[in-house]
Write an enzyme that holds these catalytic residues in place. Structure first.
Site, PDB file in Angstrom:
ATOM      1  N   GLU A 112       0.848  -1.197   0.000  1.00  0.00           N
ATOM      2  CA  GLU A 112       0.000   0.000   0.000  1.00  0.00           C
ATOM      3  C   GLU A 112       0.878   1.240   0.000  1.00  0.00           C
ATOM      4  O   GLU A 112       1.950   1.231   0.605  1.00  0.00           O
ATOM      5  CB  GLU A 112      -0.872   0.007   1.270  1.00  0.00           C
ATOM      6  N   LYS A 114       2.356   4.454   1.363  1.00  0.00           N
ATOM      7  CA  LYS A 114       2.424   4.992   2.716  1.00  0.00           C
ATOM      8  C   LYS A 114       2.170   6.485   2.637  1.00  0.00           C
ATOM      9  O   LYS A 114       3.053   7.259   2.310  1.00  0.00           O
ATOM     10  CB  LYS A 114       3.796   4.707   3.319  1.00  0.00           C
ATOM     11  N   ASP A 116       1.660  10.209   3.393  1.00  0.00           N
ATOM     12  CA  ASP A 116       2.305  11.083   4.371  1.00  0.00           C
ATOM     13  C   ASP A 116       1.276  12.051   4.920  1.00  0.00           C
ATOM     14  O   ASP A 116       1.236  13.214   4.552  1.00  0.00           O
ATOM     15  CB  ASP A 116       3.471  11.815   3.710  1.00  0.00           C
ATOM     16  N   TYR A 229      -7.177   1.849   5.792  1.00  0.00           N
ATOM     17  CA  TYR A 229      -6.420   0.651   5.472  1.00  0.00           C
ATOM     18  C   TYR A 229      -6.448  -0.428   6.537  1.00  0.00           C
ATOM     19  O   TYR A 229      -5.819  -1.459   6.374  1.00  0.00           O
ATOM     20  CB  TYR A 229      -4.969   1.008   5.129  1.00  0.00           C
ATOM     21  N   LYS A 318      10.662   2.876   3.091  1.00  0.00           N
ATOM     22  CA  LYS A 318      10.745   4.307   2.815  1.00  0.00           C
ATOM     23  C   LYS A 318      11.375   4.546   1.441  1.00  0.00           C
ATOM     24  O   LYS A 318      12.168   3.741   0.966  1.00  0.00           O
ATOM     25  CB  LYS A 318      11.592   4.995   3.891  1.00  0.00           C
ATOM     26  N   CYS A 412      19.278  47.604  -6.594  1.00  0.00           N
ATOM     27  CA  CYS A 412      19.357  46.449  -7.486  1.00  0.00           C
ATOM     28  C   CYS A 412      20.811  46.010  -7.611  1.00  0.00           C
ATOM     29  O   CYS A 412      21.683  46.846  -7.867  1.00  0.00           O
ATOM     30  CB  CYS A 412      18.800  46.829  -8.854  1.00  0.00           C
ATOM     31  N   CYS A 415      22.084  47.043 -11.327  1.00  0.00           N
ATOM     32  CA  CYS A 415      22.212  48.411 -11.844  1.00  0.00           C
ATOM     33  C   CYS A 415      22.396  49.456 -10.754  1.00  0.00           C
ATOM     34  O   CYS A 415      22.641  50.627 -11.054  1.00  0.00           O
ATOM     35  CB  CYS A 415      21.012  48.769 -12.717  1.00  0.00           C
ATOM     36  N   CYS A 430      13.193  45.850  -9.339  1.00  0.00           N
ATOM     37  CA  CYS A 430      14.043  46.886  -9.889  1.00  0.00           C
ATOM     38  C   CYS A 430      13.213  47.546 -10.980  1.00  0.00           C
ATOM     39  O   CYS A 430      12.819  46.894 -11.944  1.00  0.00           O
ATOM     40  CB  CYS A 430      15.319  46.283 -10.470  1.00  0.00           C
ATOM     41  N   CYS A 435      17.800  48.621 -16.753  1.00  0.00           N
ATOM     42  CA  CYS A 435      18.658  47.760 -15.930  1.00  0.00           C
ATOM     43  C   CYS A 435      19.272  46.670 -16.805  1.00  0.00           C
ATOM     44  O   CYS A 435      18.557  45.923 -17.474  1.00  0.00           O
ATOM     45  CB  CYS A 435      17.849  47.137 -14.800  1.00  0.00           C
TER      46      CYS A 435
HETATM   47  S1  IVH Z   1      -0.107   0.227   8.561  1.00  0.00           S
HETATM   48  C1  IVH Z   1       0.238  -1.871  12.524  1.00  0.00           C
HETATM   49  N1  IVH Z   1      -0.695   1.241   6.213  1.00  0.00           N
HETATM   50  O1  IVH Z   1       2.683   5.131   8.208  1.00  0.00           O
HETATM   51  C2  IVH Z   1      -0.219  -1.101  11.359  1.00  0.00           C
HETATM   52  N2  IVH Z   1       0.358   2.647   7.813  1.00  0.00           N
HETATM   53  O2  IVH Z   1       4.765   3.651  10.613  1.00  0.00           O
HETATM   54  C3  IVH Z   1       0.676   0.054  11.093  1.00  0.00           C
HETATM   55  N3  IVH Z   1       0.684   4.966   7.049  1.00  0.00           N
HETATM   56  O3  IVH Z   1       2.146   6.291  11.170  1.00  0.00           O
HETATM   57  C4  IVH Z   1       0.243   0.978  10.062  1.00  0.00           C
HETATM   58  N4  IVH Z   1      -0.233   4.711   5.061  1.00  0.00           N
HETATM   59  O4  IVH Z   1       0.061   6.432   9.902  1.00  0.00           O
HETATM   60  C5  IVH Z   1      -0.146   1.469   7.429  1.00  0.00           C
HETATM   61  N5  IVH Z   1      -1.331   2.038   4.120  1.00  0.00           N
HETATM   62  C6  IVH Z   1      -0.784   2.244   5.327  1.00  0.00           C
HETATM   63  C7  IVH Z   1      -0.290   3.509   5.709  1.00  0.00           C
HETATM   64  C8  IVH Z   1       0.293   3.675   6.962  1.00  0.00           C
HETATM   65  C9  IVH Z   1       0.345   5.550   5.894  1.00  0.00           C
HETATM   66  C10 IVH Z   1       1.379   5.616   8.160  1.00  0.00           C
HETATM   67  C11 IVH Z   1       0.790   5.318   9.499  1.00  0.00           C
HETATM   68  C12 IVH Z   1       1.956   5.142  10.405  1.00  0.00           C
HETATM   69  C13 IVH Z   1       3.117   5.017   9.520  1.00  0.00           C
HETATM   70  C14 IVH Z   1       3.757   3.647   9.674  1.00  0.00           C
END
Ligand code: IVH
Length: 674
Positions: A112, A114, A116, A229, A318, A412, A415, A430, A435
């Site tokens: 999935e 992640k 932010d 999720y 990450k 500036c 000039c 400016c 210039c």
């Molecule tokens: S699973 C035990 N799924 O990422 C379940 N986390 O450290 C743990 N996050 O702060 C989370 N998208 O807020 C999961 N599809 C996703 C996510 C997700 C974003 C964030 C979550 C957590 C950090 C994971």
């Protein structure tokens, strides 16, 4: 320093940064730097388990919830995840699991994005939304129910589809991520920039700040989105055993679920999906800082247990960091062709996502003052997608007193004339029409590829010709003489011939190109095309007042005022006369763009990014030639977005509106009628 002291220090630092991030929504180091601190702490604790303290940040998630909101105890701990940073880390994770599983266990995965954003827990009783909370410290969060109610993505009742035969469970707690789409974040900041308000750091903190408002009406103003999720707790209802099916179940109950989740049959597929994402993250309309890899079999995942506070059955992979800290060595002020003074940072070179960054934009002097950025500061630099790297802010805590505040330039740098701050604009200007820096920038722009496209006329040529006194404005380009050019250093026969041929050829450019080349504010090639198509000649455009211009389809009030003001200026009118005298055509050839086929009739296109073989102008001309239309912004009526390398927000917009996205090959195929 002995290990114990270092551990103390690391814990203090990690706690501080957690607090900045989760409570103040205002981090002072990049996520990658935080991860590095956290990893060091974890590694030391792993090596010396007897030194782990119960209050160590490794022993709990997030930070203490603030006192402003009522506290909510979560039905189960809202955990965080272990991190990996590459495929190797992923394989190491799988190997660790292997030691806990029977030898021949085959695992499938769900990958999935992640997101932010910030975690929320939504609680439903008998199918009604009764409570929404932030994560807080993982055990206790903040009650933001009223604010969450204002989000369109939060179902107020389940199931939302009356035809669905899925019955709502008596009790359900769902975990999801609230986030702010990138284009909305940018629009919000553009508004703030115009209003002279401080800019938001990043979408995540803006989303967090928006959700933790005391007044829900404020939250309602922010276009926050949600993807769910996980099921945190359930009573009644049929919770599927596989993550992939849980996601489908959540969707059935009416929760928004990311369409970008993927099922992977093995680890290699996970690696492929991860690698695709590294590139893809630049093209989507929300920030993703990694992917979450989950063992699909949640029952098995549960059995795998925990390592510290982290569940073993999932892993956050990450992406390479796009934010780093470095030192601001100096400030360089560039003068743009409109006279605006653009402060640029000279940085101690730092590697961000595969390129070395040593320059970054500081936007304008207002921003510098507001963020109190000083020479010598450690600064957080961000490089995202195809945008120019920029400075997010200084790291105030890293100062040692040697930093120097940045003074507003009074004159500036090019000039020496006094600079001006226009009443309702943030920039410094400016105002000196003569210039040299502005003139050089204007010449550079005039000859560039999208404008008059003069072959053999580079950036350095513009400066050199100006220095030698051979040009004073863009029209002087057409008065350049062979003998003068031959006297310039490095200008041999051949080079001079090429340059003169390029200049001569440019006289034949269509008038829309010339109009673009003049560099009038808000007049790019699309607007120039609209103006010429509608009014036919530069003289007619020059004669039109703002009202007439604004009546043209595709011309907004800002552009109309800017165009009218430009042609009202006497110096500019003189420039047009000089260009006319040089023999440039100022009127459109009366047969409008030659239409060689009607393959694209009735279709409108928006072009974004760098195409593999065509320039944008060439693509644009080709579309018009085959009966299509080209416009500058994506809307519901756009038929296609033609996207190339490093396409940005327009692509995201197309995806959001469901507008078809094609590449250059597809366009060429359409024209050929395949
Ligand atoms: S699973 C035990 N799924 O990422 C379940 N986390 O450290 C743990 N996050 O702060 C989370 N998208 O807020 C999961 N599809 C996703 C996510 C997700 C974003 C964030 C979550 C957590 C950090 C994971």
């Amino acid at each position: 320093m002995d290990v114990k002291d270092r551990l103390d220090q690391l814990r203090q630092e990690v706690d501080y940064h957690l607090y900045r991030y989760h409570v103040l929504d205002s981090p002072v180091i990049s996520d990658a730097e935080y991860d590095a601190l956290y990893r060091e702490l974890l590694a030391l604790e792993e090596a010396r388990p007897e030194l782990v303290t119960p209050d160590s940040p490794t022993q709990r998630a997030g930070a203490t919830p603030s006192d402003v909101f009522a506290k909510v105890r979560h039905p189960a701990p809202i955990l965080s995840l272990m991190n990996a940073f590459d495929a190797e880390g992923l394989r190491a994770w799988r190997a660790r699991l292997g030691r806990l599983l029977p030898a021949d266990t085959h695992l499938q995965y769900v990958v999935e994005p992640k997101l932010d954003g910030l975690t929320v827990v939504l609680t439903y009783r008998d199918g009604r939304f009764v409570q929404g909370a932030t994560r807080g410290d993982g055990e206790v969060g903040e009650d933001v129910t009223a604010n969450l109610r204002t989000l369109r993505g939060v179902p107020k009742r389940i199931p939302v589809d009356p035809r669905s035969d899925v019955q709502p469970p008596a009790y359900l707690a769902v975990r999801g991520e609230v986030f702010l789409p990138l284009d909305k974040f940018e629009a919000l900041n553009a508004e703030r920039l115009a209003a002279g308000a401080p800019l938001y750091m990043n979408p995540r903190n803006t989303a967090a700040g928006s959700l933790r408002q005391l007044d829900p009406a404020k939250t309602a103003e922010r276009p926050l989105r949600l993807y769910c999720y996980d099921v945190v707790a359930i009573d009644g209802g049929d919770l599927p055993a596989r993550q992939w099916e849980r996601l489908a179940y959540l969707r059935q109950l009416g929760f928004p679920v990311s369409p970008d989740n993927r099922h992977c049959a093995n680890l290699d597929e996970v690696v492929t999906v991860y690698e695709e994402w590294i590139e893809r993250r630049n093209r989507i309309n929300y920030e993703v800082d990694g992917v979450v890899v989950k063992v699909d079999d949640r029952v098995l995942a549960e059995e795998l247990g925990y390592s510290g506070k982290d569940p073993r059955g999932a892993l956050a992979m990450k992406f390479p960091a796009r934010e780093k800290t470095t030192t601001l060595l100096d400030l360089q002020v560039n003068v743009g062709r409109t006279g605006v003074l653009a402060p640029n940072a000279v940085l101690e070179p730092v590697e961000i996502g595969g390129t070395t960054v040593s320059r970054a934009t500081l936007h304008n002097f207002d921003e510098i003052a507001r963020k109190d950025i000083r020479i010598g500061d450690r600064v957080l630099v961000k490089r995202a997608g195809d945008v120019i790297p920029y400075i997010v802010g200084p790291i105030v805590d890293a100062r040692n007193g040697d930093e120097r505040p940045i003074a507003l330039p009074a004159v500036c740098p090019a000039c020496g004339q006094p600079v001006l701050q226009l009443p309702d604009e943030v920039g410094l200007y400016c105002e000196n029409a003569a210039c040299p820096a502005q003139l050089i920038r204007r010449v550079e722009y005039f000859v560039s590829r999208g404008a008059m496209d003069i072959d053999g006329f580079g950036t350095q040529t513009a400066s050199l010709l100006f220095e030698k006194g051979l040009i004073h404005d863009v029209a002087d380009i057409y008065a350049l003489r062979r003998e003068d050019l031959l006297e310039l250093e490095g200008f041999k026969d051949k080079k001079v011939d090429n340059l003169l041929a390029g200049i001569a050829a440019s006289k034949e450019r269509p008038v829309a190109r010339l109009l673009t080349a003049l560099g009038i504010r808000f007049v790019g090639s699309v607007v120039a095309g609209v103006l010429v198509d509608s009014l036919g000649s530069l003289d007619a455009i020059a004669a039109a007042d703002a009202e007439t211009l604004q009546a043209i389809d595709g011309i907004g009030p800002r552009t109309a005022v800017s165009v009218a003001a430009w042609f009202a200026n006497e110096g500019n009118r003189a420039l047009i006369e000089k260009l006319r005298a040089a023999g440039l055509s100022l009127a459109a050839e009366r047969q409008p763009p030659a239409v060689s086929s009607a393959q694209l009739a009735g279709k409108s296109f928006v072009i974004t990014g760098t195409l593999p073989t065509l320039s944008r102008d060439e693509a644009s001309a080709l579309i018009v030639e085959h009966g299509g239309k080209v416009s500058g912004s994506v809307g519901k009526k756009t038929s296609y977005v033609l996207a190339g390398e490093s396409a940005g927000s327009k692509l995201a917009k197309a995806q959001e509106l469901g507008v078809a996205v094609i590449d250059e090959a597809a366009l060429l195929a359409m024209i050929q009628g395949d």
